[in-house]
Design a protein around this motif. Structure first.
Motif: not given
Length: 535
Positions: A41-49
Motif C-alpha cells: 500500500x501507500x504505507x510502504x512509501x510512507x515508511x520509505x519517505x
C-alpha cells in the motif's frame, strides 16, 4: 495405554518451549518471505519517505518536511527507529534514503529491505509472546503462539499491506507481562516507551493510570507519594528522552500538530467497522426520506473520509461529530472498566482490561483505521485460552476482524491468499480450542448433577451452560452470523458485478463495514458484560 500417553508427553517435552517458539516464528517468517512480491500500500512509501527524511535532514527539520505528502506523524521514538534503519538502508541502496530521487522508489532492493525489516522487528513480538506465556502449560502456550505468531491479520497488515504493528504490539505485550507479574514499575515504564513510539496506544492510558495508582502507589501517604513520584519521574524521563530535543528547539507545537491532525475525517477512507458506521448510515437514511418528500435537505460537499487535513465529517440531519465528542464517548465506554480497576486491581485481569480499552477506542474514536482492530484482537488471544466462553468470543471476533481487513488487499492476485489465510486460521482456532477445552468438558459433564443442585444463574438452555458442559461450542446465532460473512462476500465478488455492474460501486465495501461492525459491537458488549460481572 498409560505408558503410551507418557511417552508422547515425554516426546512433546523433549524440546524446550523457547526452541518450539522459534520454530513457530521461523515457519511464519518463511511464509512472509514468499509474500515479498505481493501488493503493498501507500504505507510502504510512507515508511520509505521516513527513512529518507530522517537520514537526509537534520533533526530540526523532521517534523517540518513536506517533500512528500506522507509527512512524519509518529512520535519521536519511531522517528529514531526509522533513523536507525536508514543507516542500513543507505548501505543496501543509497537511493532508498535520497529525499528527492527516492520518491516512489520501488526497486527490488527497497522492497526486500523494508519487508525484511518488518520480519526482524517482529522479534519484539516474539519476546513479548514468550514473556507473557512462559509460566503457562505447554498446551496453552502452543495454542496462544499459533493465534499470535501465525495471526493472519498481522500477516495481511504488516507483511503485505505494510506496517510495523507486530513490533509495537510486542512492546505492549512486554508491558502487560510485567504487570501480570506484579512488576508495576517496569510495566509502566515500557508502556511509556510504547506511547513514544505510537501515540494511538494512549487509548489504554486511563486504565494504566487507574490501575497503577491503585495497585502500585496506594498504601499510606509516605509510601504512596514516594511511589507516585518514582513512577511519575520514570515516565517523565521516557518522554523527555523522546520529546526533549524538540522541546529544546521550540518545536513541540509543530510535533503535536503532526501527531494529532484532527482536521481529518471522522472515518478513514475505508470505513472501519465501528459505531460511526451506523451513525453515518442513519444520517444518510434520515436525509433520504425528506428529500423524497420534497424537502430541501442539502448534501454536504465535504468528506467523512479525508485522509489529509481539511474540512471533514459533515452531516445532513444528525449533529456534527467533533473529536471532543469521540473523546468523551471513549471515556464513558471505559468508565466501567476504570471502576473495576480501581475497586479491585487484579494483575491477572489487566490484559482483559487493556483489550477492552482498545475496543472502546476502535468503536468510538476519531478517524479510526480498520487496522487498529489488531490492538485488541492480539491481546485477547491470551485471554481466549482461559475459559470456553472466552474462546468462543475470540473465535467470532478474530474471524470478523480478519474479514474486515479484506478490502485492504483489493488486487486479484492476493484474493486466494487472504481467503486461504482466514480459512486456515479458522480451522486452527477450532482445533486448538476444541483440544484445549475437551478435558474440561468431560469434567463438566461428570459434575452436571452437582451444578443443577446448586442452582446456576444461567438457564439450562443458555449458551454459557452449553459451553461449560460441552467444551468449545459455537451457538446458533454465532453460526448464522458467520454464514452471513460468506453471503456478504459472495454478493461483493459475484452478485453485485453480475446484477449491477459498475453501479453503486461503494455498496460492497459499505456492506462489509456495516456487517462487520455488528460483530465488533457484539464483541464490545460481550467484553463489557464480562468485566461488569467479574469479581
Amino acid at each position: 495405554m498409560g505408558k503410551e500417553k507418557l511417552s508422547f508427553k515425554e516426546l512433546d517435552d523433549s524440546s524446550s518451549p523457547k526452541t518450539t517458539l522459534w520454530w513457530f516464528f521461523l515457519l511464519a517468517a518463511c511464509i512472509k518471505v514468499l509474500l515479498f512480491p505481493s501488493y503493498r500500500s501507500t504505507d510502504f512509501e510512507v515508511h520509505r519517505n521516513w527513512l529518507a527524511l530522517t537520514h537526509s535532514l537534520p533533526l530540526s527539520q523532521w517534523y517540518f518536511d513536506e517533500t512528500s505528502p506522507w509527512t512524519l506523524d509518529y512520535p519521536p521514538f519511531f522517528a529514531y527507529f526509522e533513523r536507525f534503519l536508514s543507516i542500513f538502508a543507505h548501505l543496501v541502496d543509497p537511493k532508498i534514503v535520497h529525499l528527492q530521487e527516492g520518491l516512489n522508489y520501488s526497486s527490488n532492493t527497497v522492497v526486500y529491505f523494508q519487508r525484511f525489516t518488518v520480519i526482524l522487528s517482529d522479534l519484539c513480538l516474539l519476546y513479548g509472546v514468550y514473556r507473557i506465556t512462559r509460566k503457562l502449560d505447554s498446551r496453552k502456550q502452543k495454542l496462544i503462539w499459533s493465534l499470535v505468531i501465525w495471526s493472519p491479520m498481522l500477516l495481511i497488515v504488516d507483511h503485505v499491506h505494510f506496517q510495523y504493528n507486530g513490533f509495537l504490539i510486542g512492546i505492549l505485550l512486554i508491558s502487560l507481562s510485567y504487570l501480570e507479574e506484579g512488576r508495576d514499575l517496569l510495566g509502566g515504564f515500557v508502556f511509556a516507551v510504547l506511547l513514544c513510539f505510537k501515540h494511538l496506544f494512549a487509548v489504554a492510558a486511563p486504565v494504566y493510570f487507574i490501575y497503577l495508582l491503585r495497585h502500585y502507589c496506594w498504601g499510606g501517604i509516605v509510601k504512596g507519594f514516594s511511589r507516585l513520584l518514582i513512577m511519575g519521574g520514570l515516565v517523565a524521563v521516557v518522554f523527555a528522552s523522546a520529546f526533549g530535543p524538540f522541546f529544546h528547539l521550540g518545536q513541540i507545537q509543530q510535533v503535536i500538530q503532526r501527531l494529532f491532525p484532527f482536521g481529518r475525517g471522522l472515518c478513514h477512507a475505508y470505513w472501519a467497522p465501528n459505531f460511526w458506521v451506523f451513525y453515518i448510515m442513519s444520517d444518510k437514511g434520515l436525509a433520504f426520506i425528506p428529500r423524497k418528500l420534497g424537502f430541501n435537505i442539502q448534501t454536504p460537499a465535504a468528506s467523512f473520509t479525508a485522509g489529509l487535513v481539511g474540512d471533514s465529517s459533515p452531516f445532513s440531519v444528525l449533529p456534527r461529530i467533533t473529536p471532543s465528542v469521540t473523546f468523551i464517548m471513549v471515556l464513558l465506554a471505559l468508565s466501567p472498566c476504570l471502576f473495576k480497576a480501581w475497586k479491585n486491581p487484579q494483575p491477572q485481569k489487566i490484559t482483559r482490561w487493556i483489550s477492552y480499552a482498545y475496543t472502546c477506542g476502535f468503536l468510538f474514536g476519531w478517524h479510526v483505521h480498520e487496522k487498529a482492530s489488531l490492538h485488541f484482537v492480539i491481546p485477547l488471544a491470551f485471554v481466549a485460552a482461559q475459559t470456553p466462553e472466552d474462546a468462543k468470543h475470540y473465535f467470532l471476533l478474530s474471524i470478523v476482524s480478519c474479514y474486515s481487513l479484506f478490502p485492504l488487499l483489493f488486487e486479484a492476485q492476493e484474493y486466494p491468499i487472504k481467503i486461504l489465510l482466514l480459512l486456515l486460521h479458522s480451522i486452527l482456532m477450532w482445533s486448538g480450542f476444541s483440544a484445549q477445552f475437551y478435558d474440561s468438558a468431560e469434567t463438566g459433564v461428570s459434575t452436571a448433577h452437582t451444578k443443577k443442585k446448586a442452582g446456576q444463574f444461567e438457564s439450562k438452555g443458555s449458551l454459557s451452560a452449553d459451553v461449560r458442559n460441552n467444551g468449545f461450542v459455537i451457538g446458533l446465532i454465532e453460526k448464522i452470523y458467520l454464514v452471513g460473512l460468506v453471503v456478504v462476500e459472495i454478493w461483493g465478488q459475484v452478485l453485485h458485478p453480475l446484477l449491477l455492474g459498475d453501479k453503486l460501486a461503494f455498496l460492497p465495501l459499505m456492506l462489509i463495514s456495516v456487517y462487520c461492525a455488528l460483530g465488533i459491537m457484539y464483541s464490545w458488549i460481550w467484553q463489557l458484560r464480562s468485566i461488569v460481572k467479574s469479581h
